[in-house]
Scaffold this active site. Sequence first.
Site, PDB file in Angstrom:
ATOM      1  N   LYS A 286       0.848  -1.189   0.000  1.00 16.53           N
ATOM      2  CA  LYS A 286       0.000   0.000   0.000  1.00 16.53           C
ATOM      3  C   LYS A 286       0.885   1.240   0.000  1.00 16.53           C
ATOM      4  CE  LYS A 286      -4.374   1.395   1.965  1.00 16.53           C
ATOM      5  NZ  LYS A 286      -5.593   0.923   2.582  1.00 16.53           N
ATOM      6  N   GLU A 371     -20.383  -3.951   8.749  1.00 14.12           N
ATOM      7  CA  GLU A 371     -21.330  -3.118   9.490  1.00 14.12           C
ATOM      8  C   GLU A 371     -22.509  -3.932  10.016  1.00 14.12           C
ATOM      9  OE1 GLU A 371     -20.000  -2.356   6.559  1.00 14.12           O
ATOM     10  OE2 GLU A 371     -18.828  -0.556   6.972  1.00 14.12           O
ATOM     11  N   ARG A 399     -26.108  -0.241   5.230  1.00 10.34           N
ATOM     12  CA  ARG A 399     -25.975  -1.687   5.069  1.00 10.34           C
ATOM     13  C   ARG A 399     -26.690  -2.465   6.165  1.00 10.34           C
ATOM     14  NH1 ARG A 399     -20.687  -3.649   2.350  1.00 10.34           N
ATOM     15  NH2 ARG A 399     -21.330  -2.758   0.377  1.00 10.34           N
TER      16      ARG A 399
END
Length: 629
Positions: A286, A371, A399
């Site tokens: 990353k 979530e 969600r």
Amino acid sequence: MKKLMSTILESIDSPADLRRLSIPELVVLSEEIRERIISVVSEHGGHLAPSLGAVELAIALHYVFDTPRDKVIWDVGHQAYAHKLLTGRRDTFHTLRQCGGISGFCKRSESEYDVFDAGHASTSISSALGIASARDLAGEDFKVVAIIGDGSMTGGLAFEGLNNAGALGRDLIVVLNDNTMSISKNVGAISTYMTDLITNPLYNRLKVDIWELTGKMASVGQRIRTLVARLEESAKTFLVPGMVFEALGFRYFGPIDGHNHTQLIKTLKHIKNFKGPILLHVLTKKGKGYKFAEEDASKFHGIGAFEKLNGTVNAHPKAPSYTEIFGKAMVQLAASNKKVVAITAAMSIGTGLTAFGKRFPDRFFDVGIAEQHAVTFAAGLACQGYRPVAAIYSTFLQRAFDQIVHDVALQGLPVVFAIDRGGLVGEDGPTHHGVLDLSMLRQIPNMIVMAPGNEDELRHMLKTAIHYEEGPVALRYPRGPGVGVPLSSRLHLIKIGTWETLRQGSDAAILAVGSMVRPALEAAQLLSKNSVEVSVINCRYIKPLDTNILRDVASRYSHVLTVEENILNGGFGAAVLEFMETEGLEETRVIRMGLPDRFIEQGSRNVLLSQLELDEQGISSRLLRELGK
Ligand SMILES: Cc1ncc(C[n+]2csc(CCOP(=O)(O)OP(=O)(O)O)c2C)c(N)n1
């Protein structure tokens, strides 16, 4: 005369141009792409580290696959900047995430190379499987590739997709872009499992031995090498225990180096025509290629404008953000109440919970990008007498609607929802605006919904929410800095369902919610200059409403204006209208200000709010118009 090209990137108008390049040219191109991404993001902000990590991957995919005929689907879409640069958006790339500019995510309306809109995590496998199934139904023959990060792989939806893909057996390639990071360090058993895959000493020893052997046998030719590579694959499957992906019906390949063009291209060509579901595990770094992002990938995951030379951010906010204030209040309240626990779905930095996690590691839960699980997990904690505070961005809480209804509200469990980024979020645009929450939550029985008018009120509300034992409480606050009020030294409770009158006037009343309280007060000042005197009420409870104040307002004013940073459909203003109808108070004219029935584009929060008349000018002009002045 042939046009002189200054860089290779300038010569890439579409992936067809890319496919003519040699590997050394691809290496140079990667550097040019990184340079362009860093320059543009340093000026306006964006998802830098994820996109820097996926440069070679984007090149290799467009190199090997026949895009746009073949479909390449990026999960979240925040790592797809190189993809954008390679697919006809080089010359508009400088408008990234700005008003009227190109999106920071993939968007079908923007390019035929953007196969599926995203912004939320973990959708790529399901959408890719749907596309692959449609292809087969229609008798077509293109390839479908989903690219998903290890963080996004922690989402339940990704597993639902994998599970179904294994069962359907359609031709589908899933590329797992594994950098061991979500926004923070990735968490969970699957993440550990994948790290085990990479570091398994037995497998790695075997791999080295095989390559050394085939290196020595240079004269044996490609056929033997291919055979040995196949042997290696099956040996690995045999050696690495619990091959989760294979058990789900995928053929697993990798892990391979996601920054090595030769290896990426070779492997993708190798697996491209295989039948059935394939999972290719690719290792990336990353922030690759920009020192500061490599060193602190979390900081550079999504970042505002920064100084390219030293990686510093030059933001000087006028007041601490709502997020910071929330994070500090959580530490303060948890210090005096051992039952307080905090939950985040992979957003510990974004929701301001990092300090809480350090101070109370046992009472802090990062559950991954999950979530739905976060909410039901909180419900379980609440069952046992804990006071869970689930801090989730408004947009991602969408969600978990059923979990809020079925697992929390129906059982009247005292879960606190700390809903950050309620309202418009700015440059991330329509996938991230949190403008449905008031409508979504106020319709649920047993739910208390509140929104603070300033950052100090947020602290008192958090105390109130944790103190309230009879059911769930949602506490919704905006992105960005508070209004700059002093913070009170002691926290107090705010009586449930009570509003606060901030200003008295005789001509009309403004009922303002949360982030709209400050502009409503400023609008009142503007109106006063036009000899119109209005009351301003801080409607800090969206549910229950303060019915005393509402009846009073209805009896005193012919015009009542409601203002909220939420969609008008089913929002706070709608609640006021419903009340007036129920009480037979329809003679009062209720003017509702808020967000219209459409998705709002990207742009800075202030510009968007002003375009939508949700600022002091907009509010005062609207009221003047309505009053016929
Ligand atoms: C449903 C949902 N929750 C949270 C987020 C916020 N978010 C954006 S990217 C990200 C991390 C993704 O990690 P990974 O898939 O590994 O990609 P990387 O950024 O590491 O390349 C998170 C948590 C989101 N986009 N969607």
